[in-house]
Design a protein around this motif. Structure first.
Motif, mmCIF file in Angstrom:
data_model
loop_
_atom_site.group_PDB
_atom_site.id
_atom_site.type_symbol
_atom_site.label_atom_id
_atom_site.label_comp_id
_atom_site.label_asym_id
_atom_site.label_seq_id
_atom_site.Cartn_x
_atom_site.Cartn_y
_atom_site.Cartn_z
ATOM 1 N N THR A 1 0.875 -0.935 -0.019
ATOM 2 C CA THR A 1 -0.028 -0.071 -0.041
ATOM 3 C C THR A 1 0.845 1.294 0.174
ATOM 4 O O THR A 1 0.919 1.960 0.954
ATOM 5 N N PRO A 2 1.755 1.672 -0.986
ATOM 6 C CA PRO A 2 2.396 2.693 -1.241
ATOM 7 C C PRO A 2 1.764 3.657 -1.373
ATOM 8 O O PRO A 2 0.564 3.957 -1.886
ATOM 9 N N GLY A 3 2.306 4.856 -1.236
ATOM 10 C CA GLY A 3 1.706 6.505 -1.570
ATOM 11 C C GLY A 3 0.755 6.831 -0.419
ATOM 12 O O GLY A 3 0.766 8.058 0.000
ATOM 13 N N VAL A 4 -0.210 6.134 0.180
ATOM 14 C CA VAL A 4 -1.253 6.615 0.829
ATOM 15 C C VAL A 4 -0.958 6.858 2.012
ATOM 16 O O VAL A 4 -1.702 7.392 2.811
ATOM 17 N N LEU A 5 0.112 6.429 2.498
ATOM 18 C CA LEU A 5 0.400 6.598 3.985
ATOM 19 C C LEU A 5 1.877 7.466 4.060
ATOM 20 O O LEU A 5 2.360 7.643 5.119
ATOM 21 N N ASP A 6 2.290 8.023 2.914
ATOM 22 C CA ASP A 6 3.610 8.696 3.213
ATOM 23 C C ASP A 6 3.426 9.851 3.505
ATOM 24 O O ASP A 6 4.347 10.244 4.536
ATOM 25 N N ALA A 7 2.166 10.788 3.419
ATOM 26 C CA ALA A 7 2.329 11.932 4.127
ATOM 27 C C ALA A 7 2.190 11.742 5.692
ATOM 28 O O ALA A 7 2.998 12.534 6.450
ATOM 29 N N GLU A 8 1.510 10.901 6.182
ATOM 30 C CA GLU A 8 1.089 10.400 7.487
ATOM 31 C C GLU A 8 2.504 10.144 8.307
ATOM 32 O O GLU A 8 2.859 10.638 9.243
ATOM 33 N N VAL A 9 3.365 9.155 7.468
ATOM 34 C CA VAL A 9 4.401 8.703 8.018
ATOM 35 C C VAL A 9 5.500 10.055 8.470
ATOM 36 O O VAL A 9 6.160 10.150 9.334
ATOM 37 N N ALA A 10 5.595 10.814 7.137
ATOM 38 C CA ALA A 10 6.424 12.158 7.224
ATOM 39 C C ALA A 10 5.953 13.138 8.536
ATOM 40 O O ALA A 10 6.801 13.423 9.153
ATOM 41 N N ASP A 11 4.660 13.361 8.496
ATOM 42 C CA ASP A 11 4.283 14.112 9.596
ATOM 43 C C ASP A 11 4.798 13.713 10.971
ATOM 44 O O ASP A 11 5.135 14.352 11.841
ATOM 45 N N LEU A 12 4.612 12.186 11.108
ATOM 46 C CA LEU A 12 4.697 11.650 12.362
ATOM 47 C C LEU A 12 6.380 11.679 12.678
ATOM 48 O O LEU A 12 6.740 11.917 13.938
ATOM 49 N N THR A 13 6.994 11.670 11.652
ATOM 50 C CA THR A 13 8.425 11.592 11.617
ATOM 51 C C THR A 13 8.929 13.164 12.540
ATOM 52 O O THR A 13 9.706 13.141 13.251
ATOM 53 N N ILE A 14 8.475 13.959 11.783
ATOM 54 C CA ILE A 14 8.586 15.389 12.278
ATOM 55 C C ILE A 14 8.217 15.550 13.628
ATOM 56 O O ILE A 14 9.048 16.162 14.431
ATOM 57 N N GLY A 15 7.263 15.070 13.997
ATOM 58 C CA GLY A 15 6.675 15.263 15.265
ATOM 59 C C GLY A 15 7.598 14.420 16.356
ATOM 60 O O GLY A 15 7.978 14.925 17.321
ATOM 61 N N LEU A 16 7.964 13.294 15.970
ATOM 62 C CA LEU A 16 9.072 12.494 16.879
ATOM 63 C C LEU A 16 10.213 13.206 16.924
ATOM 64 O O LEU A 16 10.866 13.232 17.802
ATOM 65 N N LEU A 17 10.760 13.625 15.792
ATOM 66 C CA LEU A 17 11.944 14.578 16.005
ATOM 67 C C LEU A 17 12.016 15.647 16.685
ATOM 68 O O LEU A 17 12.995 15.739 17.772
#
Length: 317
Positions: free
Chosen positions: A97-113
């Motif tokens: 399931t590529p593509g549909v989760l890219d933005a969500e994971v990227a957002d979470l990464t910034i928050g975790l950082l």
């Protein structure tokens, strides 16, 4: 297609189950009192498999029990739970399931950082414990002046990088090869990348090719001011080496969304004050999980409708 037998080894979101129930003859393996006996009795009729990480290994041993299997539709962009090469050898299609989760994971990464560097969970606990009236919370490290290395500049890695551009930080990356259309600094090994940066974000696929890609040498190269953020797979990091690096001050801190043996998290990590721990939340929003589930359904529907897969993995494309 309602007589086409689909096996779901482990639970998925209710919307996925309902959608597959309407279109296919869906078998819920986790509801069977004896999964082995069920496969012995019904495995020969199974033509599709709806899998996720809870399903355990989807490999040659399972394929041997499903001789009519045509397609494995995985709920997730990572598919290291599936032996895709063994599937390809048998002519079995694998989708993810590529593509549909890219933005969500990227957002979470910034928050975790940000949570890791600015110590946001620790500050929250400080207020809840009533300590603020007695003394200010200690000053935190900062994102200012840092170089951020992205280990794996794929679709999600690029989205992470685009978000970080707004923070006025220097960016670098490592991958299998240099990307001609990318302006960030390229480093040809993980150690070289870690040496050049003081934040390392892991967003590579799991599997044997990336196992312990971040080891003691990489952590030493990252240095005493270094921060590791892992939103890839737990297998990508040598977890004992990471624990030692956090305990000894070899690196400053870590933000982890994934672990070597999920959902088990080592007591040593739980005890550390310089690590932020999340329960594998990368794509875990209602919106994104619904989109992922719909793509699982759409892949199976398209395949059995004679239109081929929508998002095949490279090994079986």
């Amino acid at each position: 297609m309602t007589d086409t037998a689909i096996l779901m080894p482990a639970p998925m979101p209710a919307a996925v189950i309902d959608a597959l129930d309407r279109r296919f003859a869906l078998h819920r393996l986790w509801e069977q009192p004896d999964a082995g006996a069920f496969l012995a009795d019904h495995g020969a009729a199974i033509r599709g498999l709806a899998a996720n990480t809870l399903a355990g290994r989807v490999d040659a041993a399972l394929f041997d029990r499903l001789p009519a299997l045509e397609i494995v539709a995985n709920f997730g962009v990572g598919y290291d739970n599936i032996d895709a090469r063994a599937a390809a050898d048998r002519g079995i299609m694998v989708t993810n399931t590529p593509g549909v989760l890219d933005a969500e994971v990227a957002d979470l990464t910034i928050g975790l950082l940000l949570a890791t560097i600015r110590r946001l969970p620790q500050a929250d606990r400080y207020v809840r414990e009533g300590r603020w009236p007695h003394a200010p919370f200690p000053l935190s490290p900062t994102l200012r002046g840092r170089t951020i290395g992205i280990l794996g500049l794929g679709a999600i890695g690029k989205q992470i990088a685009r978000r970080l551009e707004g923070f006025d930080v220097r960016l670098a990356y490592h991958g299998r090869s240099r990307q001609a259309d990318v302006a960030y600094d390229y480093h040809d090994t993980p150690v070289a990348l870690a040496t050049a940066c003081d934040v390392l974000i892991a967003i590579v696929p799991g599997g044997g090719g990336t196992r312990h890609l971040i080891d003691a040498d990489v952590l030493r190269a990252l240095g005493a001011n270094g921060v590791l953020v892992n939103v890839a797979r737990g297998s990508v990091v040598d977890e004992p080496a990471l624990i030692e690096a956090l305990q000894s001050g070899t690196i400053l801190a870590a933000g982890l969304d994934v672990y070597a043996d999920e959902p088990s998290v080592p007591d040593a990590l739980l005890a550390l004050p310089n690590v932020v721990l999340l329960p594998h939340l990368g794509s875990a929003s209602e919106h994104t999980r619904a989109a992922m589930g719909q793509l699982v359904v759409d892949n199976l529907t398209s395949w059995f409708g004679g239109h081929g897969p929508l998002t095949p993995v490279p090994e079986t494309a």
